[in-house]
Design a protein around this motif. Structure first.
Motif, PDB file in Angstrom:
ATOM      1  N   HIS A 131       0.821  -1.212   0.000  1.00  0.00           N
ATOM      2  CA  HIS A 131       0.000   0.000   0.000  1.00  0.00           C
ATOM      3  C   HIS A 131       0.854   1.261   0.000  1.00  0.00           C
TER       4      HIS A 131
ATOM      5  N   VAL B  97     -13.804   3.231  -4.212  1.00  0.00           N
ATOM      6  CA  VAL B  97     -12.961   2.255  -4.908  1.00  0.00           C
ATOM      7  C   VAL B  97     -12.758   2.675  -6.359  1.00  0.00           C
TER       8      VAL B  97
ATOM      9  N   ILE C 128      -9.118   3.829  -8.245  1.00  0.00           N
ATOM     10  CA  ILE C 128      -8.549   3.179  -9.430  1.00  0.00           C
ATOM     11  C   ILE C 128      -8.414   4.166 -10.584  1.00  0.00           C
TER      12      ILE C 128
ATOM     13  N   TYR D 128      -2.703  -1.788  -8.633  1.00  0.00           N
ATOM     14  CA  TYR D 128      -4.127  -1.453  -8.509  1.00  0.00           C
ATOM     15  C   TYR D 128      -4.621  -1.767  -7.098  1.00  0.00           C
ATOM     16  N   ARG D 129      -4.153  -2.875  -6.586  1.00  0.00           N
ATOM     17  CA  ARG D 129      -4.547  -3.276  -5.236  1.00  0.00           C
ATOM     18  C   ARG D 129      -4.108  -2.229  -4.214  1.00  0.00           C
TER      19      ARG D 129
ATOM     20  N   ILE E 183      -6.517   0.730  -3.509  1.00  0.00           N
ATOM     21  CA  ILE E 183      -7.804   0.536  -2.827  1.00  0.00           C
ATOM     22  C   ILE E 183      -7.755   1.129  -1.425  1.00  0.00           C
TER      23      ILE E 183
ATOM     24  N   ALA F   3     -12.428   0.700   2.685  1.00  0.00           N
ATOM     25  CA  ALA F   3     -13.360  -0.157   1.943  1.00  0.00           C
ATOM     26  C   ALA F   3     -13.446  -1.552   2.548  1.00  0.00           C
TER      27      ALA F   3
ATOM     28  N   LEU G 166      -9.375  -9.523  -3.216  1.00  0.00           N
ATOM     29  CA  LEU G 166      -9.558  -8.718  -4.422  1.00  0.00           C
ATOM     30  C   LEU G 166      -9.083  -9.475  -5.660  1.00  0.00           C
TER      31      LEU G 166
END
Length: 337
Positions: free
Chosen positions: A186, A275, A279, A317-318, A321, A325, A330
């Motif tokens: 992250h 979300v 993205i 992409y992960r 997030i 959320a 995922l």
């Protein structure tokens, strides 16, 4: 969600740091436990309430038989039904924890929580229906009431349910803390607190059940006092109808919430918007399809299809997030634009 094998795509399986610190190894199977094998706070509190209710049930039934009191015996049998409902709640916690690693459950055993809450809501609705029918019958065909004895039973019942409600109510100091620093994937720290009572449908069902009974006892006390000292005998069945309406209202609300989780209803719009915005923060990326749904108390799964003119790795992409959320699993498919 079917993948189009003619396009390049990535699959990313993400695990919520607060629930499962172990990362899946690439050579083995992905873990779908998400912390559901851990003993939840609600289990211990529910156990205490079951014990208190069961002791009260035995005492009232024994007293009713020994002293020949129908009021005591009736309330004891009423307590027996509460013990059964709370027993369902407790059994759900134990089952979910002990079977958390069973591969037959696609996303773990989190939904057992919602299933138990849904079952309890149905029982709560049945309880309100019986209350309403009995109250209407008493209104049409009044019976003699032993006020003093009934008042004692109602006051004791109120006290027991008040203690149970305090044990089951949400306490901010006991919420699950996920305020750890998780820099992996992250790239930033997350400080997020789960409100276990808000997400725990099982605990909420037990809480609503004891609150419903406490309200019933309180209304009964008011009606009995009015009948005992003012002579308003019809108030007792009327209060029963009012109590039944309140319980039915709570039951319907709980059915809606738990039913939505059981039917994989989409997450609330603000979650979907957050979300999607995360993205699409990169102008090259567009979310073509998005599904986010609950798989347990405070945890969600998500699947998305992204069309990109400059595809990134699934892990990137992960990482976008938002932690709020609460997505622990995922799957991402990336299609070149």
């Amino acid at each position: 969600m079917p993948h189009d094998h003619g396009h390049h795509h990535h699959q990313a399986h993400d695990h919520h740091p607060g629930h499962d610190h172990a990362h899946p190894v690439l050579t083995g199977e992905i873990d779908h436990v998400f912390g559901q094998d851990r003993k939840r706070e609600g289990e211990g509190r529910t156990t205490l309430v079951v014990i208190v209710t069961a002791v009260m049930m035995v005492a009232e039934i024994a007293g009713g038989v020994i002293f020949g009191s129908m009021a005591l015996l009736a309330d004891g049998l009423h307590m027996a039904s509460h013990t059964a409902v709370l027993g369902v709640t407790l059994a759900a916690y134990v089952f979910a924890r002990r079977w958390a690693r069973d591969r037959r459950f696609s996303f773990g055993t989190g939904k057992i929580n919602s299933l138990a809450g849904f079952t309890s809501a149905i029982m709560l609705g049945g309880f309100s229906l019986v209350m309403a029918i009995e109250s209407v019958e008493r209104l049409m065909n009044p019976v003699a009431i032993a006020y003093d004895q009934a008042l004692i039973v109602a006051v004791v019942g109120l006290a027991v349910n008040a203690v149970s409600a305090v044990l089951l109510m949400n306490r901010p100091g006991h919420s699950h803390d996920h305020g750890h620093d998780h820099g992996h994937d992250h790239g930033h720290a997350h400080g997020h607190h789960h409100d276990s009572h808000h997400h725990d449908h099982n605990l909420r069902a037990a809480y609503l059940h004891v609150i419903a009974d406490a309200v019933t006892s309180l209304l009964a006390i008011v009606a009995l006092l009015a009948g005992r000292y003012v002579g308003i005998t019809w108030l007792d069945p009327v209060m029963g109808i009012v109590g039944a309406a309140l319980v039915a209202h709570w039951s319907i609300g709980l059915l809606r919430v738990t039913g939505a989780a059981l039917l994989d209803r989409q997450a609330p719009q603000p979650v979907l918007d957050a979300v999607r915005a995360a993205i699409e923060a990169d102008p090259h990326d567009k979310v073509l399809d998005l599904h986010v749904w609950s798989i347990g108390p405070g945890i969600r799964a998500a699947e998305m299809v992204i069309v990109s003119s400059d595809p990134a790795r699934a892990a990137e992409y992960r990482a976008r997030i938002p932690h709020s959320a609460e997505i622990v699993h995922l799957v991402v498919e990336v299609r070149p634009a």
